[in-house]
Design an enzyme around this catalytic site. Structure first.
Site, PDB file in Angstrom:
ATOM      1  N   LYS A 165     -11.346   3.494  -5.860  1.00  0.00           N
ATOM      2  CA  LYS A 165     -10.147   3.403  -6.669  1.00  0.00           C
ATOM      3  C   LYS A 165     -10.398   3.053  -8.302  1.00  0.00           C
ATOM      4  CE  LYS A 165      -5.417   0.456  -5.951  1.00  0.00           C
ATOM      5  NZ  LYS A 165      -4.761  -0.939  -5.801  1.00  0.00           N
TER       6      LYS A 165
ATOM      7  N   GLY B 196       2.468  -5.758  -6.847  1.00  0.00           N
ATOM      8  CA  GLY B 196       2.823  -7.822  -6.392  1.00  0.00           C
ATOM      9  C   GLY B 196       4.000  -7.737  -6.064  1.00  0.00           C
TER      10      GLY B 196
ATOM     11  N   ALA C 185       0.687  -0.005  -4.473  1.00  0.00           N
ATOM     12  CA  ALA C 185       1.509  -0.837  -5.751  1.00  0.00           C
ATOM     13  C   ALA C 185       2.858  -1.610  -5.255  1.00  0.00           C
ATOM     14  CB  ALA C 185       0.943  -1.269  -6.385  1.00  0.00           C
ATOM     15  N   GLY C 186       3.661  -2.417  -4.951  1.00  0.00           N
ATOM     16  CA  GLY C 186       5.445  -3.169  -5.174  1.00  0.00           C
ATOM     17  C   GLY C 186       5.579  -2.583  -3.476  1.00  0.00           C
TER      18      GLY C 186
ATOM     19  N   ASN D 266      -1.154  -4.436   0.162  1.00  0.00           N
ATOM     20  CA  ASN D 266      -1.781  -5.387  -0.274  1.00  0.00           C
ATOM     21  C   ASN D 266      -0.978  -6.979   0.078  1.00  0.00           C
ATOM     22  OD1 ASN D 266      -3.497  -8.043   0.080  1.00  0.00           O
ATOM     23  ND2 ASN D 266      -4.645  -6.880  -2.193  1.00  0.00           N
ATOM     24  N   THR D 267       0.387  -7.486  -0.601  1.00  0.00           N
ATOM     25  CA  THR D 267       0.844  -8.358  -0.622  1.00  0.00           C
ATOM     26  C   THR D 267       2.020  -8.775  -0.044  1.00  0.00           C
ATOM     27  OG1 THR D 267       0.395  -8.104  -2.672  1.00  0.00           O
ATOM     28  CG2 THR D 267       2.172 -10.437  -2.656  1.00  0.00           C
TER      29      THR D 267
END
Lengths: 256, 67
Positions: A96, A157, A183-184, A205-206
């Site tokens: 990535k 995040g 992301a996001g 992830n988050t």
């Protein structure tokens, strides 16, 4: 079935491995998500305390494809150097490309992302660049030979979800390689929405690791990605300005 | 021997001569590490024959959680 380079995946959910409360919760979350792809970062080892545990020791690495990132890189050269380290692990199935160009927003540097992508493709990597939702950049990354395009839904995040669905739709429409929204993502609704727009997958992830119950959220995300994909394949109804009754308008018994 | 490992200046005894003996000394022999020696990324099979010299720089890295 999702095809990226030489790999095939049943699951369209890619999972990051950062910031979980502990390794047991993380292990359970990864299992519940049924993901086949895990992302990692490359960092210095603590040489003064080699006994510190590592998440890799907690899972069966053979069950997953590894997608290390180049996070920490500020330019193409650093990204290529980090990718080289990741490759030396022998467990770098895909890379990535992540070149951050702004410390406050963590938005990617488009020029350096493209440069790093070109160089890593030359070196034979399977390259998945994390990019902004810029439509022209996405096209240039594909033309360079990227194996998938990973536009952000919103800043890393931030949990703001898809803030520019129009751009994402343009990218999805023009792309001949898989588009993974990276992301996001904050909630299952965000993941489902990205998939309904036609994304081929979601990397998050988050949204899982930071949830009150990461294990339950991992399952929720799995279901959301399924639901969004099925919804996309099924084809939603067009939006209309006014109501259209679903019940028959004739044969109402209480009316003459 | 003086080495710079992960940005730390370190003095090491005579038992450290190669990458393999350095890893043993640091207790990392069994760990899945990745090593860069003077900006040169090493393959695992070369650890034993890669000799270290005074003033060398090493990066010892591994996979950690990340998204």
């Amino acid at each position: 079935m999702l095809n990226i380079g030489q790999y095939q995946f049943e699951s369209r959910l890619f999972l990051g491995t950062g910031k979980y409360p502990d390794y047991d919760i993380q292990k359970q979350a990864v299992e519940k998500s049924q993901t086949e792809v895990l992302t990692f970062s490359v960092r210095r080892m603590n040489i003064f305390d080699p006994s510190l545990p590592n998440f890799l020791e907690k899972i069966d690495p053979k069950k997953y494809r590894f997608l290390p990132n180049t996070a920490g890189a500020k330019n193409a050269e650093e990204a290529v150097r980090i990718a080289g380290l990741a490759a030396a692990s022998g467990r770098c199935d895909m890379i990535k490309v992540e070149v951050i160009g702004c410390d406050r927003t963590l938005l990617p540097d488009p020029v350096e992302t493209l440069k790093a992508t070109e160089e890593l493709l030359k070196q034979g990597f399977t390259v998945l660049p994390y990019t902004s939702d810029d439509v022209v950049l996405a096209r240039k990354l594909e033309e360079a030979g990227a194996h998938a395009i990973m536009p952000g839904a919103s800043p890393i995040g931030s949990g703001q979800g898809v803030i520019n669905p129009l751009n994402l739709s343009f990218i999805i429409e023009q792309s001949n390689v898989p588009v993974l929204v990276d992301a996001g993502i904050g909630s299952p609704a965000d993941a489902a929405y990205a998939m309904e727009l036609g994304a081929d997958g979601v990397l998050l992830n988050t949204a899982v690791s930071g949830a009150e119950d990461p294990v339950k959220m991992a399952e929720a995300m799995k279901l959301a990605v399924h639901a969004g994909r099925f919804g996309y394949e099924a084809g939603r109804i067009p939006k209309k300005d006014y109501a259209v009754a679903s019940s028959p308008e004739e044969g109402i018994s209480v009316r003459d | 021997m003086h080495l710079v490992i992960n940005g730390n200046s370190m003095e090491l005894g005579d038992e450290v001569s190669s990458v393999t003996t350095l890893l043993e000394h640091l207790g990392l022999a069994e760990k899945p590490v990745i090593i860069e020696h003077n900006r040169d990324i090493l393959k695992q099979e070369h650890y034993r024959q890669r000799m270290l010299e005074n003033g060398d720089t090493l990066e010892i890295v591994h996979f950690v959680g990340g998204g």
